[in-house]
Design an enzyme around this catalytic site. Sequence first.
Site, PDB file in Angstrom:
ATOM      1  N   LYS A 218       0.841  -1.208   0.000  1.00 52.44           N
ATOM      2  CA  LYS A 218       0.000   0.000   0.000  1.00 52.44           C
ATOM      3  C   LYS A 218       0.875   1.257   0.000  1.00 52.44           C
ATOM      4  O   LYS A 218       1.970   1.295   0.556  1.00 52.44           O
ATOM      5  CB  LYS A 218      -0.952  -0.020   1.207  1.00 52.44           C
ATOM      6  CG  LYS A 218      -2.038  -1.108   1.080  1.00 52.44           C
ATOM      7  CD  LYS A 218      -3.373  -0.617   0.557  1.00 52.44           C
ATOM      8  CE  LYS A 218      -4.226  -1.731  -0.048  1.00 52.44           C
ATOM      9  NZ  LYS A 218      -5.297  -2.217   0.844  1.00 52.44           N
ATOM     10  N   ARG A 254      -4.177 -10.256   3.330  1.00 52.62           N
ATOM     11  CA  ARG A 254      -4.339 -10.210   1.872  1.00 52.62           C
ATOM     12  C   ARG A 254      -3.055  -9.627   1.286  1.00 52.62           C
ATOM     13  O   ARG A 254      -2.755  -8.452   1.494  1.00 52.62           O
ATOM     14  CB  ARG A 254      -5.558  -9.348   1.530  1.00 52.62           C
ATOM     15  CG  ARG A 254      -5.888  -9.289   0.055  1.00 52.62           C
ATOM     16  CD  ARG A 254      -7.128  -8.417  -0.172  1.00 52.62           C
ATOM     17  NE  ARG A 254      -7.487  -8.387  -1.578  1.00 52.62           N
ATOM     18  CZ  ARG A 254      -6.937  -7.575  -2.468  1.00 52.62           C
ATOM     19  NH1 ARG A 254      -6.008  -6.712  -2.105  1.00 52.62           N
ATOM     20  NH2 ARG A 254      -7.316  -7.616  -3.732  1.00 52.62           N
TER      21      ARG A 254
HETATM   22  C1  7PJ Z   1      -8.035  -4.424  -0.276  1.00 51.87           C
HETATM   23  C2  7PJ Z   1      -8.986  -5.184  -0.959  1.00 51.87           C
HETATM   24  C3  7PJ Z   1      -7.998  -4.502   1.151  1.00 51.87           C
HETATM   25  C4  7PJ Z   1      -9.828  -6.069   1.010  1.00 51.87           C
HETATM   26  C5  7PJ Z   1      -7.814  -4.020  -2.363  1.00 51.87           C
HETATM   27  C6  7PJ Z   1      -4.734  -4.064  -3.758  1.00 51.87           C
HETATM   28  C7  7PJ Z   1      -5.626  -2.881  -3.692  1.00 51.87           C
HETATM   29  N1  7PJ Z   1      -9.876  -5.999  -0.332  1.00 51.87           N
HETATM   30  N2  7PJ Z   1      -8.838  -4.901  -2.273  1.00 51.87           N
HETATM   31  N3  7PJ Z   1      -8.921  -5.338   1.738  1.00 51.87           N
HETATM   32  N4  7PJ Z   1      -7.306  -3.732  -1.172  1.00 51.87           N
HETATM   33  N5  7PJ Z   1     -10.696  -6.851   1.666  1.00 51.87           N
HETATM   34  O1  7PJ Z   1      -4.932  -4.954  -4.603  1.00 51.87           O
HETATM   35  O2  7PJ Z   1      -3.780  -4.099  -2.969  1.00 51.87           O
HETATM   36  O3  7PJ Z   1      -7.228  -3.844   1.853  1.00 51.87           O
HETATM   37  S1  7PJ Z   1      -7.324  -3.358  -3.894  1.00 51.87           S
END
Ligand code: 7PJ
Length: 272
Positions: A218, A254
């Site tokens: 991030k 994630r």
């Molecule tokens: C997140 C996500 C997160 C959840 C993205 C990327 C950016 N879903 N989708 N949590 N970030 N649940 O692919 O890093 O922080 S999109």
Amino acid sequence: MQGPAPIESRFPRPSVMGVVNVTPDSFSDGGVNFRAEDAVASARRMFDEGAAVVDVGGESTRPGSEGVSADEELHRVVPVLEALDGIPLSIDTAKAEVARRAIELGAELVNDVTALRGDPELAGVVADSGAFVCLMHMQGEPRTMQDSPTYDDVAAEVASFLEERLRFAVDAGIAEERICLDPGFGFGKTVEQNFELLARLGEIVALVRPVLVGLSRKRSLGRILGDPDATTGPLSASLAAAVEAYERGAAIFRVHDVREHVEALTVSAALR
Ligand code: 7PJ
């Protein structure tokens, strides 16, 4: 009769969720998995490296991004899901139609960054299918969310939002034990707000549902390292953030770099 397994037995702390963005424009992986065969190869590798589940998404939610149609999302993710028969899958979507098809193709979890606010039919799809669901906090919408995020108390506001969405989901017929919560790092939050939220993650964990965190690569991680224009953060900083989140009670991580996160979290877990 025995009910379906709770999410905390399926994903014990710590569990790693690999990220496969089947998009041309995701900030964090720059379109490397836009071709279905590349996405499939990445997902298989992540599973081999210890991912408990692989999150497949066809819509970019990076800051500034526009949405895509359900047809385009399906066109991107269906061939990937079909080819990944046997690999545990999550579908990253806010659309009921996409979630329904993904669940038919074996997805066990719906990762909805709108926390069931985006599509009025999604809660019913999750309830009827018995899928797991992740409810994430976001202030605003991806197109504009980084313009001027404002909170009186970021941790308290994120916690009360997630508590409200949890109640909404349960009222819509989704079993509470099928739900995990996510504070949504980077979704309508400044660098300072993201770090305060991470420091106070215990207040989200106190809601008593497993907490999923997405800190991997991030931009706040790149910015705290001194680049005010960073659009991404390095692996080293991602690992530190993940370990700190784990220490504060996060359950599911994630991430883009599965092997390194599995290794770091395994060491951290051995000290508990
Ligand atoms: C997140 C996500 C997160 C959840 C993205 C990327 C950016 N879903 N989708 N949590 N970030 N649940 O692919 O890093 O922080 S999109």
